[in-house]
Enzyme design. Sequence first.
Site, PDB file in Angstrom:
ATOM      1  N   ASP A   1       0.601  -1.286   0.146  1.00 49.53           N
ATOM      2  CA  ASP A   1      -0.042  -0.024   0.103  1.00 49.53           C
ATOM      3  C   ASP A   1       0.807   1.195   0.089  1.00 49.53           C
ATOM      4  OD1 ASP A   1      -2.638   1.499   0.521  1.00 49.53           O
ATOM      5  OD2 ASP A   1      -1.581   2.027   2.115  1.00 49.53           O
TER       6      ASP A   1
ATOM      7  N   THR B   1       0.238   5.295  -5.157  1.00 47.03           N
ATOM      8  CA  THR B   1       1.126   4.854  -5.500  1.00 47.03           C
ATOM      9  C   THR B   1       1.351   5.534  -6.947  1.00 47.03           C
ATOM     10  OG1 THR B   1       1.320   2.891  -4.651  1.00 47.03           O
ATOM     11  CG2 THR B   1       2.545   3.063  -6.548  1.00 47.03           C
TER      12      THR B   1
END
Length: 549
Positions: free
Chosen positions: A63, A97
Amino acid sequence: MAQINQPMYILRDDTERFQGRQALRMNIFASQLLASIVRTTLGPKGMDKMLVDKMGDVVVTNDGATILQEMDIAHPAAKMLVEIARKQENVVGDGTTTVVIIAGELLKKAQELMEDGTPVPTILMGYRLAVAKAMEILFDISFDARDKDTLFGIAKTAMTGKGSDYAKDELAELLVQAVKKVEEGEEVDKTLIKIHRINGGSVEDSKIVDGIFIDQGRANETMPKEIHDAKIALMKYPLELKDLENAKVDFTDPLQMQIFLDNEQEMLKEIADKIIDSGCNVLFCQKGIDDVVQHYLSKEGIMAFKRVKNTDVKRIMKATGAELITNIEDLTPDVLGKADYIHQERVFDQILTFIEGCDEPKASSILIRGSTRHISSEIERAMEDALGVVAATIEEGKVVSGGGSPEIEIARQLRLYANSIGGREQLAIIAFADALEIVPRTLSENAGLNTIDLLVELRAAHEDNPYMGLDVFEGKVVDMKEAGVIEPQKVKKQAIQSAQEACEMILRIDDLVAAAGALQKPDPDENLDNSGMPPAPGMGGMGGMPPMM
């Protein structure tokens, strides 16, 4: 007056200063380094990172938000990217991300333009034109969807590649059920959904509770462990007398001491009597409950809980209809909530209290199970991400296909749009388009596929269908809309806009002044490899970065 030719210093002798192109290169390199660290975690085939803090605690996750939060990052430019990732997480719950790697690629492309002689203001203007056009294209390729099947697909996409991948269908179903319970119109209050993890068991043991639960037990072991036909009182009022530990009380004889204690006992009994007279048989209090009050409540068969968290109180209100009382004088039968059954239960190594049988509860709870702490933590993070994107979908009502298809389509149309723009801004728009393709390129690289061939195939497929994306499991280009791989429009919109904003902020910096030792001096022999990623040596952490450039 004679002219003084000696130089004048306004900074401390030990201050480090980098100016112009040198400062810009340092900031760009730091941003690219951070992007390269999280880049390998993107997509269903992304890898995990193991993060160990000074205390030896270990976090294993892919994550992006968690990785950036746990890393000890010192470079100011890299911290800017961490901030945009945090903003992405807070606004939409996913895409952290993506926003970091797009920002890193935009800066890389900007540096290439600068090396070719394009001024920074021209690059910034081109990027602004590109992001405005990208938002128009994104809106055109989005489609409306709020139905249960779409929400299920979005939740599943958000959890793909996380620790919950093998049980994503079951978990996605639990999450959609929980969201539907708290949905009011086109709004979802995520605080009304409690996601709680317990170590032990398997992911398949996870379940949605018929009602809600709180992760604490009753205030006193002598109180009943279960209550049928519960009448619930909620209080934000201390059921205890003011702490006299630091107070000074003078007594002239023992009788006065006894009178004082008797008065204190009587006051506490009056508090307990008011609770008993209200007719409640379950009490949740946000403050403390004195032992004497607990004793009287226990004698009357009342189950009580002290120091209940504010978020739990909010869920209890929504589930049972109870009103939160701030003055004990206002505690009457009219403000009590109702539930069919409240009981305390031990689940593996934790004590939980379940509140079940509520009439149309506008709150929900999901119990996450995992064989180890690391597994259950990663599943919890995946569920939190999925909750964010499902809530964003309900609120916005717009979704896009996944698998890198939005980025490819936006890039394709941006190149066409660039032809209508004169001047060097055209080059910046094309660079922006190339930078967006970092997403499908990374998905392919992380899956070990032939990136060049697949990108060429993707571009060709988008001449006819804007929803064609990369199926990393099959290694093929497929229609992502038909495959049910979809994401909220809000995730992509926020990621592209935030990446451009961060890029512009970094590109406008031409002077870097830092205290001694805050930054390492750049190494002119340091270069990026052909992939645009920093070389492997020295990637131990952003706190002590390798030399830059």
